[in-house]
Scaffold this motif. Sequence first.
Motif, PDB file in Angstrom:
ATOM      1  N   PRO A   1      -4.223  -1.987   2.334  1.00  0.00           N
ATOM      2  CA  PRO A   1      -4.874  -3.028   1.531  1.00  0.00           C
ATOM      3  C   PRO A   1      -6.081  -3.667   2.209  1.00  0.00           C
ATOM      4  CG  PRO A   1      -2.508  -3.219   1.314  1.00  0.00           C
ATOM      5  CD  PRO A   1      -2.776  -2.159   2.365  1.00  0.00           C
ATOM      6  N   ASP A   2      -6.074  -3.813   3.536  1.00  0.00           N
ATOM      7  CA  ASP A   2      -7.243  -4.415   4.196  1.00  0.00           C
ATOM      8  C   ASP A   2      -8.459  -3.493   4.111  1.00  0.00           C
ATOM      9  OD1 ASP A   2      -5.919  -2.690   5.988  1.00  0.00           O
ATOM     10  OD2 ASP A   2      -6.736  -3.722   7.727  1.00  0.00           O
ATOM     11  N   GLU A   3      -8.231  -2.187   4.109  1.00  0.00           N
ATOM     12  CA  GLU A   3      -9.341  -1.247   3.927  1.00  0.00           C
ATOM     13  C   GLU A   3      -9.863  -1.304   2.491  1.00  0.00           C
ATOM     14  OE1 GLU A   3      -8.693   2.598   6.548  1.00  0.00           O
ATOM     15  OE2 GLU A   3      -6.838   2.026   5.512  1.00  0.00           O
ATOM     16  N   LEU A   4      -8.952  -1.451   1.536  1.00  0.00           N
ATOM     17  CA  LEU A   4      -9.353  -1.546   0.142  1.00  0.00           C
ATOM     18  C   LEU A   4     -10.142  -2.828  -0.097  1.00  0.00           C
ATOM     19  CD1 LEU A   4      -6.050  -0.349  -1.576  1.00  0.00           C
ATOM     20  CD2 LEU A   4      -8.137   0.958  -1.210  1.00  0.00           C
ATOM     21  N   ALA A   5      -9.758  -3.904   0.584  1.00  0.00           N
ATOM     22  CA  ALA A   5     -10.442  -5.190   0.425  1.00  0.00           C
ATOM     23  C   ALA A   5     -11.888  -5.122   0.897  1.00  0.00           C
ATOM     24  CB  ALA A   5      -9.684  -6.282   1.167  1.00  0.00           C
ATOM     25  N   ALA A   6     -12.221  -4.126   1.723  1.00  0.00           N
ATOM     26  CA  ALA A   6     -13.586  -3.996   2.237  1.00  0.00           C
ATOM     27  C   ALA A   6     -14.552  -3.399   1.210  1.00  0.00           C
ATOM     28  CB  ALA A   6     -13.576  -3.141   3.508  1.00  0.00           C
ATOM     29  N   ILE A   7     -14.051  -2.903   0.089  1.00  0.00           N
ATOM     30  CA  ILE A   7     -14.923  -2.347  -0.946  1.00  0.00           C
ATOM     31  C   ILE A   7     -15.681  -3.508  -1.588  1.00  0.00           C
ATOM     32  CG2 ILE A   7     -14.991  -1.103  -3.147  1.00  0.00           C
ATOM     33  CD1 ILE A   7     -12.444   0.376  -2.209  1.00  0.00           C
ATOM     34  N   GLU A   8     -17.001  -3.434  -1.549  1.00  0.00           N
ATOM     35  CA  GLU A   8     -17.833  -4.571  -1.955  1.00  0.00           C
ATOM     36  C   GLU A   8     -17.713  -4.938  -3.431  1.00  0.00           C
ATOM     37  OE1 GLU A   8     -22.281  -6.172  -1.334  1.00  0.00           O
ATOM     38  OE2 GLU A   8     -21.129  -5.234   0.244  1.00  0.00           O
ATOM     39  N   ALA A   9     -17.838  -3.986  -4.321  1.00  0.00           N
ATOM     40  CA  ALA A   9     -17.738  -4.258  -5.767  1.00  0.00           C
ATOM     41  C   ALA A   9     -16.722  -3.283  -6.350  1.00  0.00           C
ATOM     42  CB  ALA A   9     -19.097  -4.113  -6.434  1.00  0.00           C
ATOM     43  N   PRO A  10     -15.440  -3.564  -6.162  1.00  0.00           N
ATOM     44  CA  PRO A  10     -14.423  -2.613  -6.611  1.00  0.00           C
ATOM     45  C   PRO A  10     -14.305  -2.550  -8.132  1.00  0.00           C
ATOM     46  CG  PRO A  10     -13.383  -4.611  -5.803  1.00  0.00           C
ATOM     47  CD  PRO A  10     -14.857  -4.741  -5.539  1.00  0.00           C
ATOM     48  N   VAL A  11     -13.873  -1.403  -8.595  1.00  0.00           N
ATOM     49  CA  VAL A  11     -13.482  -1.235  -9.985  1.00  0.00           C
ATOM     50  C   VAL A  11     -11.997  -0.902  -9.953  1.00  0.00           C
ATOM     51  CG1 VAL A  11     -13.762   0.066 -12.124  1.00  0.00           C
ATOM     52  CG2 VAL A  11     -15.768  -0.443 -10.698  1.00  0.00           C
ATOM     53  N   LEU A  12     -11.197  -1.806 -10.494  1.00  0.00           N
ATOM     54  CA  LEU A  12      -9.758  -1.594 -10.538  1.00  0.00           C
ATOM     55  C   LEU A  12      -9.409  -0.802 -11.789  1.00  0.00           C
ATOM     56  CD1 LEU A  12      -8.444  -5.181  -9.644  1.00  0.00           C
ATOM     57  CD2 LEU A  12      -9.109  -3.320  -8.101  1.00  0.00           C
ATOM     58  N   VAL A  13      -8.675   0.280 -11.606  1.00  0.00           N
ATOM     59  CA  VAL A  13      -8.112   1.024 -12.722  1.00  0.00           C
ATOM     60  C   VAL A  13      -6.639   0.646 -12.760  1.00  0.00           C
ATOM     61  CG1 VAL A  13      -7.598   3.300 -13.699  1.00  0.00           C
ATOM     62  CG2 VAL A  13      -9.769   2.917 -12.492  1.00  0.00           C
ATOM     63  N   VAL A  14      -6.292  -0.240 -13.699  1.00  0.00           N
ATOM     64  CA  VAL A  14      -4.909  -0.691 -13.840  1.00  0.00           C
ATOM     65  C   VAL A  14      -4.195   0.394 -14.637  1.00  0.00           C
ATOM     66  CG1 VAL A  14      -3.379  -2.498 -14.665  1.00  0.00           C
ATOM     67  CG2 VAL A  14      -5.631  -3.096 -13.722  1.00  0.00           C
TER      68      VAL A  14
ATOM     69  N   ALA B   1       2.142 -13.700 -12.044  1.00  0.00           N
ATOM     70  CA  ALA B   1       2.554 -13.505 -10.647  1.00  0.00           C
ATOM     71  C   ALA B   1       2.092 -12.141 -10.139  1.00  0.00           C
ATOM     72  CB  ALA B   1       4.068 -13.655 -10.514  1.00  0.00           C
ATOM     73  N   ILE B   2       2.148 -11.139 -10.998  1.00  0.00           N
ATOM     74  CA  ILE B   2       1.678  -9.799 -10.611  1.00  0.00           C
ATOM     75  C   ILE B   2       0.181  -9.842 -10.320  1.00  0.00           C
ATOM     76  CG2 ILE B   2       1.319  -7.431 -11.427  1.00  0.00           C
ATOM     77  CD1 ILE B   2       3.973  -7.804 -13.049  1.00  0.00           C
ATOM     78  N   ALA B   3      -0.585 -10.486 -11.202  1.00  0.00           N
ATOM     79  CA  ALA B   3      -2.034 -10.596 -10.990  1.00  0.00           C
ATOM     80  C   ALA B   3      -2.319 -11.338  -9.686  1.00  0.00           C
ATOM     81  CB  ALA B   3      -2.694 -11.300 -12.171  1.00  0.00           C
ATOM     82  N   ASP B   4      -1.605 -12.422  -9.436  1.00  0.00           N
ATOM     83  CA  ASP B   4      -1.802 -13.163  -8.182  1.00  0.00           C
ATOM     84  C   ASP B   4      -1.501 -12.285  -6.972  1.00  0.00           C
ATOM     85  OD1 ASP B   4      -2.529 -15.469  -9.555  1.00  0.00           O
ATOM     86  OD2 ASP B   4      -0.523 -16.380  -9.425  1.00  0.00           O
ATOM     87  N   ARG B   5      -0.459 -11.475  -7.087  1.00  0.00           N
ATOM     88  CA  ARG B   5      -0.090 -10.591  -5.965  1.00  0.00           C
ATOM     89  C   ARG B   5      -1.169  -9.539  -5.734  1.00  0.00           C
ATOM     90  NH1 ARG B   5       4.510  -6.729  -6.087  1.00  0.00           N
ATOM     91  NH2 ARG B   5       5.060  -7.848  -7.973  1.00  0.00           N
ATOM     92  N   ILE B   6      -1.723  -8.983  -6.796  1.00  0.00           N
ATOM     93  CA  ILE B   6      -2.787  -7.977  -6.663  1.00  0.00           C
ATOM     94  C   ILE B   6      -4.012  -8.600  -6.004  1.00  0.00           C
ATOM     95  CG2 ILE B   6      -4.411  -6.529  -7.963  1.00  0.00           C
ATOM     96  CD1 ILE B   6      -2.042  -6.180 -10.033  1.00  0.00           C
ATOM     97  N   VAL B   7      -4.401  -9.786  -6.460  1.00  0.00           N
ATOM     98  CA  VAL B   7      -5.548 -10.485  -5.871  1.00  0.00           C
ATOM     99  C   VAL B   7      -5.322 -10.692  -4.377  1.00  0.00           C
ATOM    100  CG1 VAL B   7      -6.789 -12.698  -5.810  1.00  0.00           C
ATOM    101  CG2 VAL B   7      -6.314 -11.588  -8.010  1.00  0.00           C
ATOM    102  N   ALA B   8      -4.123 -11.133  -4.010  1.00  0.00           N
ATOM    103  CA  ALA B   8      -3.821 -11.380  -2.596  1.00  0.00           C
ATOM    104  C   ALA B   8      -3.770 -10.078  -1.797  1.00  0.00           C
ATOM    105  CB  ALA B   8      -2.492 -12.133  -2.472  1.00  0.00           C
ATOM    106  N   MET B   9      -3.125  -9.051  -2.342  1.00  0.00           N
ATOM    107  CA  MET B   9      -2.999  -7.770  -1.623  1.00  0.00           C
ATOM    108  C   MET B   9      -4.363  -7.173  -1.306  1.00  0.00           C
ATOM    109  SD  MET B   9       0.122  -5.895  -3.674  1.00  0.00           S
ATOM    110  CE  MET B   9       0.169  -4.397  -2.707  1.00  0.00           C
ATOM    111  N   LEU B  10      -5.290  -7.308  -2.252  1.00  0.00           N
ATOM    112  CA  LEU B  10      -6.597  -6.669  -2.092  1.00  0.00           C
ATOM    113  C   LEU B  10      -7.666  -7.634  -1.583  1.00  0.00           C
ATOM    114  CD1 LEU B  10      -6.600  -4.440  -5.298  1.00  0.00           C
ATOM    115  CD2 LEU B  10      -6.150  -3.745  -2.931  1.00  0.00           C
ATOM    116  N   GLY B  11      -7.313  -8.884  -1.385  1.00  0.00           N
ATOM    117  CA  GLY B  11      -8.292  -9.858  -0.902  1.00  0.00           C
ATOM    118  C   GLY B  11      -9.465 -10.008  -1.851  1.00  0.00           C
TER     119      GLY B  11
END
Length: 184
Positions: free
Chosen positions: A3-16, A162-172
């Motif tokens: 997750p810390d490596e994923l958080a480094a992506i500057e403008a991510p596109v999440l595919v839910v 809660a799931i959305a909050d967890r995703i935001v936190a996991m990916l920074g």
Amino acid sequence: MAPDELAAIEAPVLVVMGVSGVGKTTVASALAERLGWRRAEGDDLHPAENLAKMASGVPLDDDDRWPWLARVREWIVARTEAGEAGIITCSALTVAYRDQLRQPSVIFVHLDGSLSVVGGRHAARSDHFMPSSLLASQFTALEPLRDDEQSISVGIVESPDAIADRIVAMLGLRRVERPLGAAH
């Protein structure tokens, strides 16, 4: 990928991603609200023929899915080329389908639940084109995320918020402010 490596992506596109009824639309909407990111509903990109086929209880095959995945990819590429973060829903059940969507900016967010939990949710829906009879075929088609896919998997036992909050936190992830009137 961590997750810390994923958080480094500057403008991510999440595919839910995940099977029908897992909560993709609800979680993607919660994420878009928290983050101020553009969001697209992958189902809206299906050709009318695909929607009719699913509504009649016939599962889509690869010939049906490739044009749809091309439309999803176009949306992702448009975000990437604009340097914008974004969120799109897409079942993305197989590695081959996810390979069509992959970009350096894409992070797959797999919403994971059991057939019994998702089946109960699916049966309670009355406003969706896909009948519950097709759910088992989606679980059969679902291929696990691979180590080479930029991805996280999140269980669906909590509320969508809660799931959305967890995703935001996991990916920074962080909110993007837009000028008033800007479309999501």
